[in-house]
Enzyme design. Structure first.
Site, PDB file in Angstrom:
ATOM      1  N   GLY A  11       0.960  -1.268   0.137  1.00  0.00           N
ATOM      2  CA  GLY A  11       0.108  -0.060  -0.016  1.00  0.00           C
ATOM      3  C   GLY A  11       0.695   1.300  -0.026  1.00  0.00           C
ATOM      4  CB  SER A  12       4.414   2.008  -0.799  1.00  0.00           C
ATOM      5  OG  SER A  12       4.587   1.786  -1.988  1.00  0.00           O
ATOM      6  CG  ASN A  13       2.114   3.251  -5.495  1.00  0.00           C
ATOM      7  OD1 ASN A  13       2.824   4.174  -6.058  1.00  0.00           O
ATOM      8  ND2 ASN A  13       2.549   2.153  -5.728  1.00  0.00           N
ATOM      9  CE  LYS A  65     -11.382 -16.555 -13.786  1.00  0.00           C
ATOM     10  NZ  LYS A  65     -11.649 -17.092 -15.030  1.00  0.00           N
ATOM     11  CG  MET A  92      -1.051  -7.569  -7.082  1.00  0.00           C
ATOM     12  SD  MET A  92      -0.369  -6.430  -8.382  1.00  0.00           S
ATOM     13  CE  MET A  92       0.756  -7.552  -9.258  1.00  0.00           C
ATOM     14  NE  ARG A  93      -8.217 -11.061  -6.110  1.00  0.00           N
ATOM     15  CZ  ARG A  93      -8.408 -12.518  -6.172  1.00  0.00           C
ATOM     16  NH1 ARG A  93      -8.798 -13.285  -7.108  1.00  0.00           N
ATOM     17  NH2 ARG A  93      -8.046 -13.137  -5.209  1.00  0.00           N
ATOM     18  CG  ASN A 109      -3.195  -0.895 -13.030  1.00  0.00           C
ATOM     19  OD1 ASN A 109      -3.339  -1.176 -12.064  1.00  0.00           O
ATOM     20  ND2 ASN A 109      -2.609  -1.389 -14.127  1.00  0.00           N
ATOM     21  CG  HIS A 111       2.356  -1.883 -15.445  1.00  0.00           C
ATOM     22  ND1 HIS A 111       1.891  -3.112 -14.855  1.00  0.00           N
ATOM     23  CD2 HIS A 111       3.193  -1.937 -16.283  1.00  0.00           C
ATOM     24  CE1 HIS A 111       2.665  -4.194 -15.257  1.00  0.00           C
ATOM     25  NE2 HIS A 111       3.556  -3.502 -16.177  1.00  0.00           N
TER      26      HIS A 111
HETATM   27  C1  GAR Z   1       3.547  -1.065  -7.550  1.00  0.00           C
HETATM   28  O1  GAR Z   1       4.675  -0.999  -7.968  1.00  0.00           O
HETATM   29  C2  GAR Z   1       2.505  -1.122  -8.926  1.00  0.00           C
HETATM   30  O2  GAR Z   1       3.007  -0.524  -9.756  1.00  0.00           O
HETATM   31  C3  GAR Z   1       2.392  -2.530  -8.722  1.00  0.00           C
HETATM   32  O3  GAR Z   1       2.205  -3.229  -7.572  1.00  0.00           O
HETATM   33  C4  GAR Z   1       2.954  -2.244  -6.769  1.00  0.00           C
HETATM   34  C5  GAR Z   1       2.033  -2.085  -5.432  1.00  0.00           C
HETATM   35  O4  GAR Z   1       2.820  -1.479  -4.547  1.00  0.00           O
HETATM   36  N1  GAR Z   1       1.253  -2.992  -9.749  1.00  0.00           N
HETATM   37  C6  GAR Z   1       1.381  -3.988 -10.746  1.00  0.00           C
HETATM   38  O5  GAR Z   1       2.268  -4.711 -10.946  1.00  0.00           O
HETATM   39  C7  GAR Z   1       0.165  -4.107 -11.498  1.00  0.00           C
HETATM   40  N2  GAR Z   1       0.178  -5.156 -12.449  1.00  0.00           N
HETATM   41  P1  GAR Z   1       2.261  -0.802  -3.264  1.00  0.00           P
HETATM   42  O6  GAR Z   1       1.319  -1.933  -2.624  1.00  0.00           O
HETATM   43  O7  GAR Z   1       3.435  -0.645  -2.298  1.00  0.00           O
HETATM   44  O8  GAR Z   1       1.386   0.331  -3.509  1.00  0.00           O
END
Ligand code: GAR
Length: 189
Positions: A11-13, A65, A92-93, A109, A111
């Site tokens: 969840g850092s984003n 999914k 991640m689904r 999203n 990526h």
């Molecule tokens: C992020 O790097 C995001 O871009 C990636 O998961 C990570 C989540 O980090 N998403 C994907 O790869 C989607 N296909 P977070 O939980 O620390 O935000």
């Protein structure tokens, strides 16, 4: 602009978004709810910290999914928040037509690569193994074409000589933490 965040991991984003909101950098965007498909995901701990409701929604029966009963539960939970924007921050689904149709044009999203390069899982590792000198991160609209929807914005990240995969990962994440809140602020106007 009512924003619902979906995540599966640390969840850092989501944290970067909530931090930006707290500091008044999200414009008219307001995070109204966090949801996770994993009961132990770090993203859920952000709720109490930032005063935003956070809940696990059971995604069963599928592993990678969102379809069937799990999809119906997510549609009901997210729909109950009346979102203007659904943000996948490490969710991640793969989304299927039911969910995509319920929130058509409202799902974005994040990526960790410069799409269309390196779609799918482990995008940073893919870029690392391929030996590219520039990678980055992308925010895009979500369509049935996985990681293929229209691109909203991107940040490039340079691979410096001698960097480890861990260092590259850290640099891409830092770029994501700046990009995603900036996109939200810009979409909110
Ligand atoms: C992020 O790097 C995001 O871009 C990636 O998961 C990570 C989540 O980090 N998403 C994907 O790869 C989607 N296909 P977070 O939980 O620390 O935000």
């Amino acid at each position: 602009m009512r924003v619902v965040l979906l995540g599966s991991g640390r969840g850092s984003n989501a944290e970067a978004i909530l931090q930006a909101q707290q500091e008044g950098r999200l414009g008219r965007a307001r995070v109204v709810q966090l949801f996770s498909d994993r009961p132990d995901a770090g993203i859920l701990a952000l709720g109490p910290r930032f005063g935003v409701p956070a809940a696990f929604v059971d995604p069963a029966p599928f592993k990678t999914k969102l379809e069937g009963e799990g999809e119906a539960r997510f549609i009901a939970a997210v729909g109950g928040c009346a979102p203007d924007l659904v943000v996948l921050a490490g969710f991640m689904r793969v989304l299927k037509p039911g969910f995509l149709g319920a929130f058509a044009g409202k799902i974005i999203n994040l990526h960790p690569s410069l799409l269309p390069s390196f779609p799918g899982l482990d995008a940073i590792g893919q870029a690392w193994r391929r030996g590219v000198k520039i990678t980055g991160c992308t925010v895009h609209h979500v369509t049935a074409d996985v990681d293929g929807g229209p691109i909203i914005d991107q940040t490039a990240v340079r691979f410096d000589a001698g960097m480890t995969l861990e260092q590259l990962t850290e640099k891409v994440h830092a770029a994501e933490h700046a990009l995603l809140p900036a996109v939200l602020a810009s979409l909110a106007g």
